[in-house]
Design a protein around this motif. Structure first.
Motif, PDB file in Angstrom:
ATOM      1  N   UNK A 140      13.609 -14.949 -19.086  1.00 45.02           N
ATOM      2  CA  UNK A 140      13.262 -14.272 -20.344  1.00 45.02           C
ATOM      3  C   UNK A 140      12.105 -13.291 -20.135  1.00 45.02           C
ATOM      4  N   UNK A 141      11.127 -13.710 -19.335  1.00 42.17           N
ATOM      5  CA  UNK A 141       9.999 -12.822 -19.038  1.00 42.17           C
ATOM      6  C   UNK A 141      10.462 -11.605 -18.238  1.00 42.17           C
ATOM      7  N   UNK A 142      11.369 -11.813 -17.280  1.00 37.02           N
ATOM      8  CA  UNK A 142      11.888 -10.696 -16.486  1.00 37.02           C
ATOM      9  C   UNK A 142      12.717  -9.760 -17.343  1.00 37.02           C
ATOM     10  N   UNK A 143      13.546 -10.322 -18.223  1.00 38.54           N
ATOM     11  CA  UNK A 143      14.365  -9.501 -19.115  1.00 38.54           C
ATOM     12  C   UNK A 143      13.491  -8.630 -20.012  1.00 38.54           C
ATOM     13  N   UNK A 144      12.369  -9.186 -20.454  1.00 34.46           N
ATOM     14  CA  UNK A 144      11.455  -8.421 -21.300  1.00 34.46           C
ATOM     15  C   UNK A 144      10.969  -7.166 -20.580  1.00 34.46           C
ATOM     16  N   UNK A 145      10.661  -7.289 -19.290  1.00 37.57           N
ATOM     17  CA  UNK A 145      10.221  -6.123 -18.522  1.00 37.57           C
ATOM     18  C   UNK A 145      11.370  -5.144 -18.315  1.00 37.57           C
ATOM     19  N   UNK A 146      12.554  -5.674 -18.053  1.00 35.72           N
ATOM     20  CA  UNK A 146      13.697  -4.806 -17.790  1.00 35.72           C
ATOM     21  C   UNK A 146      14.072  -3.975 -19.013  1.00 35.72           C
ATOM     22  N   UNK A 147      14.128  -4.613 -20.184  1.00 31.63           N
ATOM     23  CA  UNK A 147      14.606  -3.888 -21.366  1.00 31.63           C
ATOM     24  C   UNK A 147      13.559  -2.927 -21.913  1.00 31.63           C
ATOM     25  N   UNK A 148      12.309  -3.070 -21.439  1.00 37.16           N
ATOM     26  CA  UNK A 148      11.308  -2.076 -21.817  1.00 37.16           C
ATOM     27  C   UNK A 148      11.545  -0.769 -21.074  1.00 37.16           C
ATOM     28  N   UNK A 149      12.257  -0.859 -19.941  1.00 35.77           N
ATOM     29  CA  UNK A 149      12.558   0.324 -19.122  1.00 35.77           C
ATOM     30  C   UNK A 149      13.972   0.853 -19.384  1.00 35.77           C
ATOM     31  N   UNK A 150      14.912  -0.086 -19.526  1.00 40.61           N
ATOM     32  CA  UNK A 150      16.311   0.296 -19.746  1.00 40.61           C
ATOM     33  C   UNK A 150      16.955  -0.727 -20.686  1.00 40.61           C
ATOM     34  N   UNK A 151      16.951  -0.442 -21.990  1.00 39.46           N
ATOM     35  CA  UNK A 151      17.480  -1.409 -22.963  1.00 39.46           C
ATOM     36  C   UNK A 151      18.935  -1.771 -22.702  1.00 39.46           C
ATOM     37  N   UNK A 152      19.280  -3.024 -23.014  1.00 38.52           N
ATOM     38  CA  UNK A 152      20.668  -3.475 -22.931  1.00 38.52           C
ATOM     39  C   UNK A 152      21.349  -3.256 -24.285  1.00 38.52           C
ATOM     40  N   UNK A 155      22.148  -5.090 -15.328  1.00 32.44           N
ATOM     41  CA  UNK A 155      21.314  -4.307 -14.412  1.00 32.44           C
ATOM     42  C   UNK A 155      19.935  -4.929 -14.259  1.00 32.44           C
ATOM     43  N   UNK A 156      19.466  -5.003 -12.988  1.00 32.34           N
ATOM     44  CA  UNK A 156      18.130  -5.500 -12.707  1.00 32.34           C
ATOM     45  C   UNK A 156      18.060  -6.976 -12.378  1.00 32.34           C
ATOM     46  N   UNK A 157      19.171  -7.706 -12.574  1.00 31.93           N
ATOM     47  CA  UNK A 157      19.198  -9.148 -12.291  1.00 31.93           C
ATOM     48  C   UNK A 157      19.985  -9.408 -11.011  1.00 31.93           C
ATOM     49  N   UNK A 158      19.514 -10.374 -10.227  1.00 31.43           N
ATOM     50  CA  UNK A 158      20.277 -10.731  -9.031  1.00 31.43           C
ATOM     51  C   UNK A 158      21.434 -11.654  -9.414  1.00 31.43           C
TER      52      UNK A 158
END
Length: 458
Positions: free
Chosen positions: A177-189, A206-209
């Motif tokens: 959840x913390x990683x997703x928060x950083x990702x969607x601040x750059x490229x929203x899903x 995108x952005x997840x392994x």
């Protein structure tokens, strides 16, 4: 699309500009008759319940004890053992704030609550945070516990409109959840991606392994099962947590709303008004719900994680996300309350709110505004909420006046609920330390009983 933060755009709802809450000029009306000054609300309590509440609230009035309750519990367990701690807590703190350990105890508590005009909002006391993540089996077990909560809420006639609380990090890894928060601040899903994943479609986020994608899919499908079991039965109120994961939690919650709130408001989100961005977040989601065509349920709270949020901001050299003063938080809460009630008065079938607060002035403000806007006290679009075992003089008075009132009700064994109670005590210690008025009203009713006054209904 969901974004974590950016400048608030000019939003329009239902064809009209969103009002600025503090600039709204309200018409002159007769003040609300609501009063929370009388100890008579406690006449429904037994002598033992009065005594227990007085003792518990007296303990909670000491900041040193509340701030160190986790250490005290640890010492107590080392000295008394788990059984000894259970014997100590069960008749005191546990009975004050928890509904029961088994179905029979829970049903008994709920039946009494229902007889007083109060409605239970069941909560499975599961605590997860960074560094506390678990394997898929643990998350599946949590899902099963929440499915049981749905069934328990639905199969009994405690209230005509049952609710329950849901904690997403009990079903989805907090680190993710913390990683997703950083990702969607750059490229929203896109919300549609999450809806498709809930339906079982393999989506590569995108952005997840690979492992993170797999876990995200499992978590979304767990949430999907709970939502499917709840629709047309129980309203699910999703908890907000910390700012480092809230955008991800809101993303998931909005996706659930997009899928399940087409013909009713079954999935709700929580908005923490002590955050500076709360107004922006709520207005954004109001606009989103209009654009996507789904209903929005709102649990409006002040917030409970202030100290940790400020410490994290200081440690990471970030801007403090919390309002600087209690007055600013009150203005935030009351302002958003005004906005939501205005929206609800126009489309009560699509927008709902639970005014979740122990603040008497906010409760009075909501009741007064409901009258001004001709919103039914028990029409379903507006309800009130407080914690089990606290603020009963407000809850019981509201119920007596015909408002829909829910009590947040945790349940489970002493060992299962102890971490929940400790964390809630630490997060809500400003509330716990501000119970002087309720304690004084309890004391007045206690003295009246000692003088020979009888117990009576409210």
């Amino acid at each position: 699309m969901i974004c974590s933060r950016f400048q608030l755009p000019s939003l329009r709802l239902m064809g009209t500009a969103v009002p600025k809450p503090l600039a709204v000029k309200l018409p002159n009306v007769t003040p609300s008759p609501l009063s929370f000054e009388s100890p008579s609300a406690f006449r429904v309590k037994t002598f033992g319940e009065l005594l227990r509440a007085l003792c518990v609230f007296q303990f909670c009035s000491f900041p040193l004890l509340v701030n160190n309750c986790a250490k005290l519990m640890s010492v107590a367990q080392s000295l008394l053992g788990r059984r000894g701690v259970s014997l100590l807590l069960k008749p005191t703190f546990y009975s004050q704030f928890v509904a029961g350990e088994n179905e029979k105890e829970i049903f008994k508590s709920m039946e009494k609550m229902s007889s007083l005009g109060l409605r239970p909002m069941l909560a499975v006391p599961i605590e997860e945070d960074l560094g506390e993540s678990s394997g898929e089996k643990r998350y599946d077990d949590n899902m099963n516990a929440m499915l049981e909560c749905v069934q328990m809420s639905h199969r009994n006639s405690w209230s005509k409109d049952p609710m329950m609380q849901l904690k997403i990090t009990a079903l989805l890894n907090p680190e993710l959840c913390a990683k997703l928060t950083k990702l969607i601040s750059q490229q929203p899903y896109d919300l549609s991606l999450l809806v498709r994943a809930m339906d079982g479609e393999p989506i590569n986020f995108a952005g997840l392994d690979e492992n993170e994608v797999s876990h995200f899919h499992c978590g979304l499908q767990r949430l999907n099962k709970i939502a499917e079991a709840s629709v047309n039965k129980v309203r699910v109120l999703v908890d907000a947590e910390y700012t480092y994961m809230n955008p991800a939690l809101s993303l998931v919650t909005m996706a659930m709303m997009k899928k399940f709130n087409k013909d009713g408001v079954w999935i709700w989100n929580t908005y923490q008004c002590y955050l500076k961005e709360s107004r922006y977040l709520l207005l954004k989601d109001l606009q989103l719900s209009q654009n996507e065509g789904f209903g929005l349920g709102v649990k409006l709270v002040r917030g409970a994680y202030m100290d940790k949020e400020r410490k994290m901001a200081e440690t990471e050299n970030h801007v403090d996300p919390v309002h600087q003063s209690w007055e600013d938080t009150n203005n935030s809460y009351n302002g958003l309350l005004d906005v939501l009630l205005e929206v609800i008065s126009k489309r009560p079938e699509s927008y709902r709110i639970i005014v979740a607060t122990h603040n008497e002035e906010s409760v009075k403000r909501a009741a007064k505004r409901m009258k001004e806007l001709d919103i039914d006290n028990d029409g379903g679009s507006v309800c009130f909420g407080q914690l089990l075992g606290m603020c009963d003089h407000v809850s019981l008075t509201l119920a007596k006046e015909g408002y829909a009132v829910y009590k947040s009700v945790p349940y489970g064994s002493v060992s299962d609920t102890l971490p929940y109670l400790v964390r809630r005590a630490q997060e809500n210690r400003t509330v716990l330390q501000g119970i002087r008025k309720e304690r004084d009203l309890l004391r007045q009713e206690f003295k009246r009983r000692l003088r020979g006054g009888s117990k009576s209904s409210v």
